[in-house]
Write an enzyme that holds these catalytic residues in place. Structure first.
Site, mmCIF file in Angstrom:
data_model
loop_
_atom_site.group_PDB
_atom_site.id
_atom_site.type_symbol
_atom_site.label_atom_id
_atom_site.label_comp_id
_atom_site.label_asym_id
_atom_site.label_seq_id
_atom_site.Cartn_x
_atom_site.Cartn_y
_atom_site.Cartn_z
ATOM 1 N N HIS A 200 7.044 15.682 -0.331
ATOM 2 C CA HIS A 200 6.489 16.750 -1.164
ATOM 3 C C HIS A 200 4.958 16.696 -1.080
ATOM 4 O O HIS A 200 4.378 15.611 -1.000
ATOM 5 C CB HIS A 200 6.951 16.585 -2.623
ATOM 6 C CG HIS A 200 6.603 17.770 -3.463
ATOM 7 N ND1 HIS A 200 5.341 17.963 -3.973
ATOM 8 C CD2 HIS A 200 7.336 18.850 -3.843
ATOM 9 C CE1 HIS A 200 5.317 19.113 -4.642
ATOM 10 N NE2 HIS A 200 6.511 19.668 -4.574
ATOM 11 N N SER B 92 5.823 28.596 -6.872
ATOM 12 C CA SER B 92 5.793 29.636 -7.912
ATOM 13 C C SER B 92 6.953 30.630 -7.836
ATOM 14 O O SER B 92 6.786 31.817 -8.140
ATOM 15 C CB SER B 92 4.446 30.363 -7.921
ATOM 16 O OG SER B 92 3.405 29.453 -8.239
ATOM 17 N N ASN C 101 13.095 21.162 -8.828
ATOM 18 C CA ASN C 101 12.305 19.938 -8.743
ATOM 19 C C ASN C 101 11.628 19.751 -10.094
ATOM 20 O O ASN C 101 10.662 20.432 -10.395
ATOM 21 C CB ASN C 101 11.273 20.084 -7.608
ATOM 22 C CG ASN C 101 10.304 18.917 -7.553
ATOM 23 O OD1 ASN C 101 10.526 17.883 -8.166
ATOM 24 N ND2 ASN C 101 9.219 19.098 -6.801
ATOM 25 N N TRP C 102 12.166 18.843 -10.879
ATOM 26 C CA TRP C 102 11.624 18.642 -12.235
ATOM 27 C C TRP C 102 10.291 17.907 -12.246
ATOM 28 O O TRP C 102 9.656 17.809 -13.284
ATOM 29 C CB TRP C 102 12.634 17.857 -13.094
ATOM 30 C CG TRP C 102 13.811 18.650 -13.564
ATOM 31 C CD1 TRP C 102 14.025 19.991 -13.382
ATOM 32 C CD2 TRP C 102 14.928 18.167 -14.322
ATOM 33 N NE1 TRP C 102 15.201 20.359 -13.976
ATOM 34 C CE2 TRP C 102 15.780 19.251 -14.560
ATOM 35 C CE3 TRP C 102 15.286 16.904 -14.808
ATOM 36 C CZ2 TRP C 102 16.973 19.131 -15.271
ATOM 37 C CZ3 TRP C 102 16.477 16.778 -15.507
ATOM 38 C CH2 TRP C 102 17.309 17.885 -15.745
ATOM 39 N N LYS C 103 9.921 17.325 -11.113
ATOM 40 C CA LYS C 103 8.695 16.514 -11.041
ATOM 41 C C LYS C 103 8.732 15.446 -12.145
ATOM 42 O O LYS C 103 9.806 14.952 -12.477
ATOM 43 C CB LYS C 103 7.462 17.415 -11.107
ATOM 44 C CG LYS C 103 7.556 18.553 -10.072
ATOM 45 C CD LYS C 103 6.290 19.289 -9.828
ATOM 46 C CE LYS C 103 6.536 20.347 -8.759
ATOM 47 N NZ LYS C 103 5.337 21.060 -8.371
ATOM 48 N N GLU D 235 2.728 16.908 -3.227
ATOM 49 C CA GLU D 235 2.089 16.064 -4.254
ATOM 50 C C GLU D 235 2.140 14.596 -3.852
ATOM 51 O O GLU D 235 1.241 13.818 -4.164
ATOM 52 C CB GLU D 235 2.766 16.306 -5.619
ATOM 53 C CG GLU D 235 2.344 17.648 -6.201
ATOM 54 C CD GLU D 235 3.371 18.309 -7.103
ATOM 55 O OE1 GLU D 235 4.303 17.648 -7.569
ATOM 56 O OE2 GLU D 235 3.223 19.540 -7.328
ATOM 57 N N GLY E 169 9.877 24.443 -8.907
ATOM 58 C CA GLY E 169 9.305 23.454 -9.817
ATOM 59 C C GLY E 169 9.339 23.941 -11.255
ATOM 60 O O GLY E 169 10.377 23.882 -11.929
ATOM 61 N N GLY E 170 8.210 24.459 -11.724
ATOM 62 C CA GLY E 170 8.035 24.843 -13.128
ATOM 63 C C GLY E 170 9.188 25.655 -13.702
ATOM 64 O O GLY E 170 9.650 25.395 -14.817
ATOM 65 N N GLY F 36 2.686 25.688 -8.260
ATOM 66 C CA GLY F 36 2.224 25.549 -9.637
ATOM 67 C C GLY F 36 1.021 26.418 -9.988
ATOM 68 O O GLY F 36 0.377 26.223 -11.006
ATOM 69 N N GLU G 172 6.622 25.019 1.668
ATOM 70 C CA GLU G 172 5.890 25.194 0.413
ATOM 71 C C GLU G 172 4.390 25.285 0.694
ATOM 72 O O GLU G 172 3.719 24.248 0.838
ATOM 73 C CB GLU G 172 6.147 24.009 -0.522
ATOM 74 C CG GLU G 172 7.598 23.813 -0.880
ATOM 75 C CD GLU G 172 7.751 23.061 -2.205
ATOM 76 O OE1 GLU G 172 8.378 23.613 -3.113
ATOM 77 O OE2 GLU G 172 7.222 21.947 -2.328
HETATM 78 P P1 PGA Z 1 6.385 25.380 -8.532
HETATM 79 O O1 PGA Z 1 6.616 24.028 -7.680
HETATM 80 O O2 PGA Z 1 7.665 26.155 -8.454
HETATM 81 O O3 PGA Z 1 6.063 24.910 -9.912
HETATM 82 O O4 PGA Z 1 5.251 26.106 -7.879
HETATM 83 C C1 PGA Z 1 7.359 24.025 -6.500
HETATM 84 C C2 PGA Z 1 7.406 22.639 -5.921
HETATM 85 O O5 PGA Z 1 6.398 21.925 -5.998
HETATM 86 O O6 PGA Z 1 8.433 22.194 -5.375
#
Ligand code: PGA
Length: 248
Positions: free
Chosen positions: A94, A212, A9-11, A96, A233-234, A172, A166
């Site tokens: 998600h 994470s 997930n590149w956000k 966010e 994500g990251g 993050g 999640e």
């Molecule tokens: P993260 O994000 O791996 O940076 O914690 C995961 C996500 O939000 O899908």
């Protein structure tokens, strides 16, 4: 045996130019990977990514969509539009989006239904906040979110839904749930699906862990009995890191 699906997930990261440069490195790294790979990118990158990943083992997903097909919804993109350019997956709900963009269990459910109508596979996110975890209500939160997300779907659609568990406090932050904890929550989600749709359906649903995930913890997490891969994500932003996760 369920397969493992690892989704990045590149956000809100990467211009089309950066997305293409990433793929030029990433495609050869993962060409023999035995796990399924999805990259979920910003809308603006999607058409480029679909093109460059044709004839590879990488599938492309969006990070959100609207539940209507078209209309006066300024700034929105529909499932029909995503499908028209060859996108196959879409992240829905998600945390966010729930937190910053007023996504609710109801809109999540409408979006999942619209995704299926447009032949897209949804990756549906559920997870508890730190406060909810400390109150000891994690199970209620995640099983309720799951039930509401899947409401009104056919058994076949449920089988084709990917769920990403999640925990919000792990996204993050560098903090991960322990592998046992994550496995346990995922079992609770699967049990809930079994109660509503039957064991046979529940056993086929892919349930990922997210929060994470990094090269150093991927193996421990992804080899747990009920964890069918991850939403990353990251650590999906660099081709080498994400390759080390995909090929954990
Ligand atoms: P993260 O994000 O791996 O940076 O914690 C995961 C996500 O939000 O899908």
């Amino acid at each position: 045996m369920r397969k493992k699906i690892i989704a990045g997930n590149w956000k809100m990261n990467k211009t089309p130019e950066e997305a293409i440069a990433y793929m030029q490195k990433f495609i050869p790294l993962v060409k023999d990977a035995k796990n399924e790979i999805i990259i979920c990118a910003p809308y603006i990158d999607l058409a480029f990514l679909v093109e460059i990943t044709k004839k590879t083992n990488i599938k492309i997903g969006a990070q959100n969509m609207h539940f209507k097909e078209s209309g006066a919804y300024t700034g929105e993109v529909s499932g029909k539009m995503l499908k028209s350019i060859g996108v196959e997956y879409v992240i829905i709900g998600h945390s966010e989006r729930r937190q910053y963009f007023a996504e609710t269990d109801e809109t999540v459910n409408l979006k999942i239904k619209s995704a299926f109508e447009n032949d897209l596979k949804p990756i549906v996110c559920v997870g508890e906040t730190l406060e909810e975890r400390e109150k000891g209500i994690t199970k209620d939160i995640i099983t309720n979110q799951t039930e509401k997300a899947l409401e009104g779907l056919t058994h076949e659609q449920v089988k084709n839904t990917i769920i990403a568990y999640e925990p919000i406090w792990a996204i993050g932050t560098g903090k991960t749930a322990t592998a046992e904890d994550a496995n346990n929550s995922i079992k609770q989600i699967r049990e809930k699906i079994a109660n509503i749709y039957g064991k046979d359906t529940a056993e086929q649903v892919i349930i990922q862990y997210g929060g994470s995930v990094k090269p150093s913890n991927a193996k421990e997490i992804f080899t747990m009995s009920d964890i069918d891969g991850g939403l990353v994500g990251g650590a999906s932003l660099e081709p080498e890191d994400f390759n080390n996760i995909v090929n954990y």
